[in-house]
Design an enzyme around this catalytic site. Structure first.
Site, PDB file in Angstrom:
ATOM      1  N   LEU A  47      -2.131 -20.639  -4.761  1.00  0.00           N
ATOM      2  CA  LEU A  47      -1.106 -19.888  -5.471  1.00  0.00           C
ATOM      3  C   LEU A  47      -0.486 -20.835  -6.488  1.00  0.00           C
ATOM      4  O   LEU A  47      -0.283 -22.018  -6.198  1.00  0.00           O
ATOM      5  CB  LEU A  47      -0.016 -19.403  -4.521  1.00  0.00           C
ATOM      6  CG  LEU A  47      -0.276 -18.185  -3.629  1.00  0.00           C
ATOM      7  CD1 LEU A  47       0.971 -17.888  -2.800  1.00  0.00           C
ATOM      8  CD2 LEU A  47      -0.682 -16.975  -4.436  1.00  0.00           C
ATOM      9  N   ASP A  48      -0.179 -20.314  -7.672  1.00  0.00           N
ATOM     10  CA  ASP A  48       0.530 -21.135  -8.650  1.00  0.00           C
ATOM     11  C   ASP A  48       1.820 -21.662  -8.035  1.00  0.00           C
ATOM     12  O   ASP A  48       2.420 -21.009  -7.172  1.00  0.00           O
ATOM     13  CB  ASP A  48       0.870 -20.314  -9.891  1.00  0.00           C
ATOM     14  CG  ASP A  48      -0.367 -19.841 -10.635  1.00  0.00           C
ATOM     15  OD1 ASP A  48      -1.446 -20.419 -10.419  1.00  0.00           O
ATOM     16  OD2 ASP A  48      -0.248 -18.884 -11.425  1.00  0.00           O
ATOM     17  N   ALA A  49       2.254 -22.826  -8.482  1.00  0.00           N
ATOM     18  CA  ALA A  49       3.428 -23.469  -7.876  1.00  0.00           C
ATOM     19  C   ALA A  49       4.652 -22.566  -7.886  1.00  0.00           C
ATOM     20  O   ALA A  49       5.410 -22.514  -6.918  1.00  0.00           O
ATOM     21  CB  ALA A  49       3.730 -24.774  -8.604  1.00  0.00           C
TER      22      ALA A  49
END
Length: 208
Positions: A47-49
Site C-alpha cells: 500500500l502507498d505510504a
C-alpha cells in the site's frame, strides 16, 4: 497495532497512514515483529505510504511464496473505498488504461500509446454515496500497478481527496482505504475473507 486475524502462517493487520508497507525502518514488518514478538514477517503486497487499511503479511517464506503466487494469478481479491473530488459520468464502470512510470519524478501517468514501458491497468468501481461535490466509490482492482487507483481517477478529472500529487487541492490525508480482501489460506486452503471499514472521521463520516 490493529490485528484483524493471525495464526502461525499469516497475520492480517490495519496499516496506518504514513507508515510504509515494505521492510525498512519504521515499516509495517518491523512494527509487526515487535508487536508479535516474532522474527519472520514478510510483505506480499503493498500500500502507498499515505494509504491506510487492510494488509496481509506472511509469517514464513513458504506462506509468502504461496500468497505472492495468488496475487500473480489474480486469485487474490482486493477492494478499496475512495473519496473522489467530483462525480463520475457513470455510477459504475470498468476503467482500463495504459500506465507508465516517471522514475525521476516518482509519478505514474496514463500513456497515449503502448510501448515497452507501459502496462495495462484495469479496475472496476461502483458509487456508494455522494456529498458536498465528493463521491464515495468502492473500487476493485484487477491489476496492481503503482498508484493505479489514484492515477486512473485523476486522469478523468476525479482526483482522490487529499491526493496533492495527482491533482487534489485539499490539505488532508489521501482518502483511500484498503477495505476488503479475500484469499486462500496458504496452509489450510480455506478462504480468508476480511473486511474493515474506514475510521469514524472526516471525510468518511460524510457518507452513508
Amino acid at each position: 497495532m490493529d490485528i484483524l486475524y493471525q495464526d502461525t502462517r499469516i497475520v492480517v493487520a490495519v496499516k496506518p497512514a504514513g507508515v510504509v508497507s515494505t521492510d525498512e525502518p519504521g515499516g509495517m514488518p518491523e512494527l509487526l515483529r515487535a508487536h508479535l514478538h516474532t522474527d519472520c514477517i514478510r510483505t506480499v503486497h503493498r500500500l502507498d505510504a499515505q494509504v491506510a487499511g487492510v494488509m496481509v503479511f506472511a509469517r514464513s517464506r513458504v506462506a509468502a511464496s504461496l500468497l505472492s503466487q495468488q496475487i500473480r494469478e489474480h486469485r487474490f481479491s482486493k477492494e478499496y473505498l475512495a473519496v473522489l473530488c467530483g462525480t463520475p459520468t457513470q455510477p459504475a464502470d470498468t476503467l482500463t488504461d495504459l500506465l507508465a512510470r516517471d522514475t525521476r519524478r516518482r509519478v505514474t501517468y496514463v500513456a497515449d500509446a503502448p510501448s515497452p514501458d507501459t502496462r495495462e491497468a484495469r479496475l472496476s468501481y461502483d458509487t456508494v454515496d455522494s456529498a458536498d461535490d465528493l463521491t464515495l466509490v468502492r473500487v476493485r482492482l484487477h491489476t496492481g500497478r503503482t498508484h493505479q487507483i489514484r492515477v486512473q481517477f485523476s486522469s478523468r478529472g476525479l482526483p482522490l481527496l487529499g491526493d496533492i500529487r495527482y491533482g487534489s487541492k485539499a490539505d488532508c490525508s489521501t482518502a483511500l482505504w484498503s477495505y476488503h480482501m479475500a484469499f486462500t489460506h496458504p496452509v489450510t486452503g480455506r478462504t480468508v475473507d476480511v473486511t474493515c471499514p474506514p475510521p469514524e472521521s472526516w471525510p468518511w463520516t460524510l457518507f452513508n
